[in-house]
Motif scaffolding. Structure first.
Motif, PDB file in Angstrom:
ATOM      1  N   HIS A 107       4.169   7.960  -1.301  1.00  0.00           N
ATOM      2  CA  HIS A 107       2.889   8.104  -0.310  1.00  0.00           C
ATOM      3  C   HIS A 107       3.690   8.848   0.863  1.00  0.00           C
ATOM      4  O   HIS A 107       4.509   8.512   1.524  1.00  0.00           O
ATOM      5  CB  HIS A 107       2.231   6.910   0.152  1.00  0.00           C
ATOM      6  CG  HIS A 107       1.137   7.083   0.711  1.00  0.00           C
ATOM      7  ND1 HIS A 107       0.890   7.307   2.035  1.00  0.00           N
ATOM      8  CD2 HIS A 107      -0.267   6.936   0.168  1.00  0.00           C
ATOM      9  CE1 HIS A 107      -0.293   7.656   2.362  1.00  0.00           C
ATOM     10  NE2 HIS A 107      -0.939   7.349   1.391  1.00  0.00           N
ATOM     11  N   PRO A 108       3.051  10.085   1.151  1.00  0.00           N
ATOM     12  CA  PRO A 108       3.630  10.818   2.129  1.00  0.00           C
ATOM     13  C   PRO A 108       3.768   9.974   3.773  1.00  0.00           C
ATOM     14  O   PRO A 108       4.546  10.120   4.481  1.00  0.00           O
ATOM     15  CB  PRO A 108       2.575  11.956   2.593  1.00  0.00           C
ATOM     16  CG  PRO A 108       1.499  11.523   1.568  1.00  0.00           C
ATOM     17  CD  PRO A 108       1.845  10.746   0.706  1.00  0.00           C
ATOM     18  N   GLU A 109       2.723   9.158   4.043  1.00  0.00           N
ATOM     19  CA  GLU A 109       2.606   8.430   5.146  1.00  0.00           C
ATOM     20  C   GLU A 109       3.874   7.250   5.089  1.00  0.00           C
ATOM     21  O   GLU A 109       4.403   7.121   6.117  1.00  0.00           O
ATOM     22  CB  GLU A 109       1.412   7.579   5.646  1.00  0.00           C
ATOM     23  CG  GLU A 109       0.441   8.864   6.053  1.00  0.00           C
ATOM     24  CD  GLU A 109       0.742   9.790   7.048  1.00  0.00           C
ATOM     25  OE1 GLU A 109       1.120   9.393   8.090  1.00  0.00           O
ATOM     26  OE2 GLU A 109       0.930  10.787   6.931  1.00  0.00           O
ATOM     27  N   VAL A 110       4.074   6.818   4.061  1.00  0.00           N
ATOM     28  CA  VAL A 110       5.142   5.803   3.888  1.00  0.00           C
ATOM     29  C   VAL A 110       6.451   6.280   4.097  1.00  0.00           C
ATOM     30  O   VAL A 110       7.463   6.115   4.858  1.00  0.00           O
ATOM     31  CB  VAL A 110       5.208   4.929   2.550  1.00  0.00           C
ATOM     32  CG1 VAL A 110       6.425   4.176   2.316  1.00  0.00           C
ATOM     33  CG2 VAL A 110       3.757   4.189   2.342  1.00  0.00           C
ATOM     34  N   ARG A 111       6.666   7.474   3.562  1.00  0.00           N
ATOM     35  CA  ARG A 111       7.986   8.262   3.490  1.00  0.00           C
ATOM     36  C   ARG A 111       7.948   8.977   4.990  1.00  0.00           C
ATOM     37  O   ARG A 111       9.310   8.967   5.435  1.00  0.00           O
ATOM     38  CB  ARG A 111       7.862   9.619   2.558  1.00  0.00           C
ATOM     39  CG  ARG A 111       7.808   9.271   1.021  1.00  0.00           C
ATOM     40  CD  ARG A 111       7.199  10.265   0.095  1.00  0.00           C
ATOM     41  NE  ARG A 111       8.803  11.254   0.137  1.00  0.00           N
ATOM     42  CZ  ARG A 111       9.612  11.228  -0.781  1.00  0.00           C
ATOM     43  NH1 ARG A 111       9.634  10.097  -1.602  1.00  0.00           N
ATOM     44  NH2 ARG A 111      10.440  11.969  -0.798  1.00  0.00           N
TER      45      ARG A 111
END
Length: 330
Positions: free
Chosen positions: A81-85
């Motif tokens: 997930h881009p927001e987790v990364r």
């Protein structure tokens, strides 16, 4: 393996009701730990309640800038997930360090947090184990314990918690959400895992009959510069012998904020609060990082064959914090 019934939960309330009607049931997510334990006879549920199709598979931003992660989000989807990364890179790294790609695509967040120890005495039903049979003893204390606990253990149990994900979530003050027959509830992850004490069979503070519905990560600007480092005995598909989730904020040569949590050293993810207190406000540098590690590890009580973990964790803290400080200076 004991014969068991299988039923798919229609919704969250229905899942809770099904478990309440038959306490000998278990919720089934990915099954990557539960089914293994059923095969060895450690777990013997009468029914599996499949929750994979419940609407708990989203990762969403919260109004205050944190993240809400559903309980049935797969490990693979979480790590990608881009927001987790972007906001919590150590969490994505911890998930990817945890298992194979096949397991990432099956295992769920809720199941990961509830996975049980990989202690050989626990998984071998021919052996005594206080987690399986309270009062039967802990043969690991005098037996095979090279990968067992150095912090927070007792004479009743020296096993370690196997989750990588939970270490990163603990470092960032995650809050667990659950549903019961009486309604929803929440619990800081720091309070979710119980101290081992003299009752190692009681592993979590989750209420009987409760279903984990998700995890919330509060906003943590420091987490944007974070790292998860896992040490294991082979390059892949192995549980940690020591791990560290760390985040660091350094400005003008001074540590303004820091988060640290250790893995594979205790029966639960170990928040290194003493180390954080040494770090915050101190001059950034290897001597400070070493002093912080020493402050946390002063409480270590290693067994005859796992004392190496003290030096391992000390070296991890110094190395990872030094890397984060260098990255911040670029």
């Amino acid at each position: 393996m004991r014969e068991f019934d299988y039923q798919r939960a229609p919704d969250v309330a229905g899942a809770v009701a099904l478990l309440g009607a038959d306490p000998d049931s278990r919720f089934l997510g990915g099954g990557t730990n539960l089914v293994d334990l059923m095969k060895t006879g450690v777990e013997r549920p009468a029914r599996l309640i499949d929750i994979r199709e419940l609407p708990l598979d989203d990762v969403e931003s919260t109004p205050d800038g944190g993240l809400r992660i559903g309980a049935t989000v797969t490990n693979g989807d979480l790590a990608a997930h881009p927001e987790v990364r972007r906001r919590y890179p150590a969490l994505a790294q911890a998930v990817l360090a945890g298992a194979s790609g096949q397991l990432h695509n099956m295992a769920t967040v809720g199941g990961n947090l509830l996975q049980r120890t990989r202690c050989g005495y626990f998984t071998d039903v021919s052996q005594p184990c206080n987690k399986r049979v309270p009062g039967s003893g802990c043969p690991a204390v005098r037996g095979e314990h090279h990968n067992h606990a150095i912090l927070g253990a007792s004479d009743h149990c020296v096993a370690v918690h196997p989750s990588d994900m939970a270490v990163a979530l603990t470092a960032f003050d995650a809050v667990l959400h659950f549903e019961t027959a009486d309604g929803p509830g929440e619990l800081p992850l720091a309070d979710f895992y119980l101290p081992v004490g003299d009752s190692p069979h009681r592993e979590t503070a989750l209420l009987p009959g409760a279903l984990i519905t998700g995890v919330t990560l509060p906003p943590a600007p420091v987490a944007a510069l974070s790292r998860y480092r896992k040490v294991r005995e082979r390059a892949s598909y192995a549980f940690a012998i020591g791990s560290l989730a760390a985040a660091l904020d350094v400005r003008d040569g001074v540590v303004r904020d820091a988060r640290l949590a250790f893995g594979a050293v205790a029966s639960r993810p170990w928040r290194a609060s003493a180390a954080e207190r040494i770090l915050i406000g101190a001059a950034a540098g290897p001597e400070t990082y070493a002093a912080a590690a020493d402050a946390e590890l002063a409480a270590a009580r290693p067994l005859p064959h796992n004392g190496y973990k003290v030096d391992l964790l000390r070296n991890l803290v110094v190395a990872v914090l030094s890397e984060l400080a260098e990255e911040a200076a670029r």
